[in-house]
Design a protein around this motif. Structure first.
Motif, PDB file in Angstrom:
ATOM      1  N   ALA A 150      32.450  32.494   8.857  1.00  0.00           N
ATOM      2  CA  ALA A 150      32.168  31.013   9.075  1.00  0.00           C
ATOM      3  C   ALA A 150      30.796  30.644   8.299  1.00  0.00           C
ATOM      4  O   ALA A 150      30.581  29.479   8.318  1.00  0.00           O
ATOM      5  CB  ALA A 150      31.890  31.089  10.837  1.00  0.00           C
ATOM      6  N   LYS A 151      30.099  31.678   8.180  1.00  0.00           N
ATOM      7  CA  LYS A 151      28.755  31.247   7.459  1.00  0.00           C
ATOM      8  C   LYS A 151      28.941  31.106   6.000  1.00  0.00           C
ATOM      9  O   LYS A 151      28.192  30.429   5.429  1.00  0.00           O
ATOM     10  CB  LYS A 151      27.794  32.586   7.649  1.00  0.00           C
ATOM     11  CG  LYS A 151      27.169  32.720   9.108  1.00  0.00           C
ATOM     12  CD  LYS A 151      26.335  33.881   9.301  1.00  0.00           C
ATOM     13  CE  LYS A 151      25.880  34.107  10.678  1.00  0.00           C
ATOM     14  NZ  LYS A 151      24.904  35.175  10.920  1.00  0.00           N
ATOM     15  N   ILE A 152      29.929  31.718   5.399  1.00  0.00           N
ATOM     16  CA  ILE A 152      30.244  31.679   4.013  1.00  0.00           C
ATOM     17  C   ILE A 152      30.767  30.481   3.647  1.00  0.00           C
ATOM     18  O   ILE A 152      30.468  29.615   2.720  1.00  0.00           O
ATOM     19  CB  ILE A 152      30.996  33.200   3.336  1.00  0.00           C
ATOM     20  CG1 ILE A 152      30.216  34.323   3.610  1.00  0.00           C
ATOM     21  CG2 ILE A 152      31.432  32.533   2.201  1.00  0.00           C
ATOM     22  CD1 ILE A 152      31.013  35.576   3.215  1.00  0.00           C
ATOM     23  N   PRO A 178      33.612  23.378   1.813  1.00  0.00           N
ATOM     24  CA  PRO A 178      33.810  22.601   2.934  1.00  0.00           C
ATOM     25  C   PRO A 178      33.842  23.718   3.937  1.00  0.00           C
ATOM     26  O   PRO A 178      34.240  24.939   4.038  1.00  0.00           O
ATOM     27  CB  PRO A 178      35.442  22.065   2.750  1.00  0.00           C
ATOM     28  CG  PRO A 178      35.951  23.065   1.628  1.00  0.00           C
ATOM     29  CD  PRO A 178      34.732  23.537   0.978  1.00  0.00           C
ATOM     30  N   GLN A 179      33.782  22.792   5.251  1.00  0.00           N
ATOM     31  CA  GLN A 179      33.995  23.633   6.492  1.00  0.00           C
ATOM     32  C   GLN A 179      35.342  24.175   6.885  1.00  0.00           C
ATOM     33  O   GLN A 179      36.217  23.234   6.994  1.00  0.00           O
ATOM     34  CB  GLN A 179      33.251  22.830   7.662  1.00  0.00           C
ATOM     35  CG  GLN A 179      33.105  23.689   9.140  1.00  0.00           C
ATOM     36  CD  GLN A 179      32.303  24.824   9.103  1.00  0.00           C
ATOM     37  OE1 GLN A 179      31.139  24.280   8.675  1.00  0.00           O
ATOM     38  NE2 GLN A 179      32.674  25.799   9.503  1.00  0.00           N
ATOM     39  N   ILE A 180      35.375  25.308   7.066  1.00  0.00           N
ATOM     40  CA  ILE A 180      36.754  25.953   7.443  1.00  0.00           C
ATOM     41  C   ILE A 180      36.743  26.238   9.042  1.00  0.00           C
ATOM     42  O   ILE A 180      35.892  27.118   9.568  1.00  0.00           O
ATOM     43  CB  ILE A 180      37.051  27.458   6.706  1.00  0.00           C
ATOM     44  CG1 ILE A 180      36.883  27.026   5.177  1.00  0.00           C
ATOM     45  CG2 ILE A 180      38.194  27.875   7.117  1.00  0.00           C
ATOM     46  CD1 ILE A 180      38.133  26.257   4.790  1.00  0.00           C
ATOM     47  N   ASN A 181      37.650  25.705   9.737  1.00  0.00           N
ATOM     48  CA  ASN A 181      37.839  26.062  11.071  1.00  0.00           C
ATOM     49  C   ASN A 181      38.288  27.445  11.271  1.00  0.00           C
ATOM     50  O   ASN A 181      39.860  27.562  10.917  1.00  0.00           O
ATOM     51  CB  ASN A 181      38.587  24.924  11.856  1.00  0.00           C
ATOM     52  CG  ASN A 181      38.699  25.005  13.436  1.00  0.00           C
ATOM     53  OD1 ASN A 181      37.813  25.519  13.959  1.00  0.00           O
ATOM     54  ND2 ASN A 181      39.814  24.613  13.871  1.00  0.00           N
ATOM     55  N   LEU A 182      37.964  28.202  11.731  1.00  0.00           N
ATOM     56  CA  LEU A 182      38.280  29.662  11.907  1.00  0.00           C
ATOM     57  C   LEU A 182      38.652  29.870  13.436  1.00  0.00           C
ATOM     58  O   LEU A 182      37.735  29.588  14.214  1.00  0.00           O
ATOM     59  CB  LEU A 182      37.368  30.728  11.571  1.00  0.00           C
ATOM     60  CG  LEU A 182      36.793  30.774   9.984  1.00  0.00           C
ATOM     61  CD1 LEU A 182      35.940  31.712   9.869  1.00  0.00           C
ATOM     62  CD2 LEU A 182      38.378  31.239   9.447  1.00  0.00           C
ATOM     63  N   THR A 183      39.945  30.064  13.927  1.00  0.00           N
ATOM     64  CA  THR A 183      40.381  30.198  15.278  1.00  0.00           C
ATOM     65  C   THR A 183      41.038  31.733  15.386  1.00  0.00           C
ATOM     66  O   THR A 183      41.504  32.068  14.521  1.00  0.00           O
ATOM     67  CB  THR A 183      41.465  29.080  15.780  1.00  0.00           C
ATOM     68  OG1 THR A 183      42.567  29.121  14.937  1.00  0.00           O
ATOM     69  CG2 THR A 183      40.463  27.837  15.792  1.00  0.00           C
TER      70      THR A 183
END
Length: 454
Positions: A325-327, A331-336
């Motif tokens: 999530a920090k890397i 663009p922002q990747i939504n990790l669920t």
């Protein structure tokens, strides 16, 4: 697990076998003993009844006289019950009549008002017969004894029949049965409690042994520490030696490989930095570097040697998701993630980190905005699914991306050995890996499956 497999597993348990043996002993043997005792007592009561009726016959014969072929027996006899009407004890004397029928020549006062049986059993002279008959609507015991009196140079055959109500004897049998089965039931209950308590106490070391093995598998312990009976102590000692040896060797191998990797990096870096190095040579040096990295990663796996380890998947996955999530912020990747709390990977933590790290990193590279991790499992298997909403993987590449040096078109970085390492790690644990299209996100979906040994 199917009911058949579950039933076989239960029957394959020592505890189940011993409990079933104890139940079989208690619930089968004791009732058989009860039936045998009941039959023996019934036969004893019948024998006593026969002897009692035989004594009554001799008491009647003692007062019987024959004159001029006439039989004389006093109306009142010594046994008072013969003198009481319908007392339940009757005496009848018969002799030869017309045809096959016997003629009643005398009966006791107690027999008054009662219809005689339609047929009397006449045993041979000097012999007796003992049987059950129905008289006045109830069951009675009949004892018959035949004799012959000499009168005027002729023999006068006489048969004395003693009839007694069977209820008195049946009451004795019923009372005995009630006491017998009551005490047998109490004995069965006491023995059942005793047997189960004894079995649980006897098998307690096995239960503790199993629990300690489970703790070692889950990574909660590294040794078997409890004291065991002599039969298990040798096994526990050998297992501790095996665990120590395996851990020491694995540590030594990893240290040696790390030293090797470090010693090879510097010469390769020096060679690659040469200004006069040709493009072909530089490419070969890069290939050597990739091959060394791949083989080192492959050799470092604990795989089957780490059979005893147990790593919680959620603990490793949370660390990886936090790092990714920090890397991938731009663009922002939504990790669920959807992870079963007690899902366990039976292997080395470094191997699990390598597998999940490579797959999650590749998914983040290919994804437009979403990556999903799903982990399910129980005591027998582990299932891991990693999905993204990227373009997916073509059918042609699905069988090639696990080969060294092959990258999927959607991954713009990397040297192409990450998925090959994942494949080798999964294979070393006898697991399975497959690629499909994600139904929920539309991109690629990597599915991992590991079967745990029972």
């Amino acid at each position: 697990m199917s009911k058949r497999a579950l039933g076989w597993q239960l029957l394959n348990s020592l505890k189940t076998r011993l409990v079933l043996s104890a139940l079989l002993f208690i619930l089968v043997l004791l009732p058989l003993i009860g039936v045998a005792l009941n039959d023996a007592f019934t036969e004893q009561v019948k024998s006593a009844a026969k002897n009692e009726l035989s004594a009554y016959v001799y008491s009647i014969l003692a007062v019987t006289e024959v004159e001029n072929r006439q039989i004389f027996i006093p109306e009142l006899v010594l046994e008072n019950r013969f003198n009481l009407i319908q007392s339940g004890l009757y005496a009848i004397a018969t002799t030869e009549g017309t045809g096959d029928k016997q003629a009643i020549v005398w009966h006791s006062q107690s027999f008054m008002g009662i219809s005689p049986p339609a047929h009397f059993t006449i045993p041979p002279t000097g012999k007796s017969a003992f049987e059950q008959i129905d008289l006045a609507g109830s069951s009675h015991l009949l004892y018959s004894f035949s004799v012959s009196f000499a009168s005027q140079n002729e023999n006068v055959p006489v048969t004395i029949h003693i009839i007694k109500d069977e209820r008195e004897f049946q009451q004795q049998i019923d009372q005995f049965n009630q006491q017998l089965w009551t005490w047998l039931a109490i004995l069965m209950l006491v023995m059942l409690v005793f047997q189960l308590s004894w079995l649980l106490w006897t098998l307690r070391p096995l239960a503790r042994f199993t629990q300690e093995l489970h703790d070692v598998e889950q990574g909660k312990s590294t040794q078997l520490s409890s004291q065991y009976p002599n039969e298990l102590q040798a096994v526990a000692r050998q297992l501790n030696i095996l665990l120590n040896t395996e851990q020491t060797q694995r540590k030594r191998y990893r240290n040696a490989l790390a030293d090797l990797a470090h010693s090879l990096k510097t010469p390769l870096a020096v060679i690659k930095s040469q200004a006069d190095l040709s493009e072909a040579s530089s490419e070969q040096v890069s290939n050597i570097s990739r091959i060394i990295s791949h083989q080192l990663k492959r050799a470092q796996t604990a795989a089957a040697a780490s059979w005893h380890l147990g790593i919680r998947v959620d603990e490793v996955a949370v660390k990886l998701l936090r790092t990714l999530a920090k890397i991938y912020r731009e663009p922002q990747i939504n990790l669920t993630a959807e992870m079963a709390e007690h899902a366990v990977f039976k292997g080395d933590e470094a191997d699990l980190t390598e597998i999940l790290g490579n797959l999650l990193d590749n998914a983040c590279k290919a994804a437009k905005s979403s990556v999903k991790l799903t982990v399910t499992g129980d005591a027998y298997q582990l299932q891991v699914s990693i999905e993204d909403d990227g373009p997916g993987i073509s059918e042609a590449l699905k069988t090639q991306i696990f080969e060294r040096g092959i990258r999927a078109d959607s991954y713009h970085q990397g040297n192409g050995i990450g998925l090959a390492i994942v494949r080798d790690l999964v294979d070393s644990y006898n697991g399975r890996i497959s690629v499909s299209r994600s139904e929920s996100l539309g991109g690629a979906q990597f599915n991992l499956s590991f079967i745990h040994s029972a």
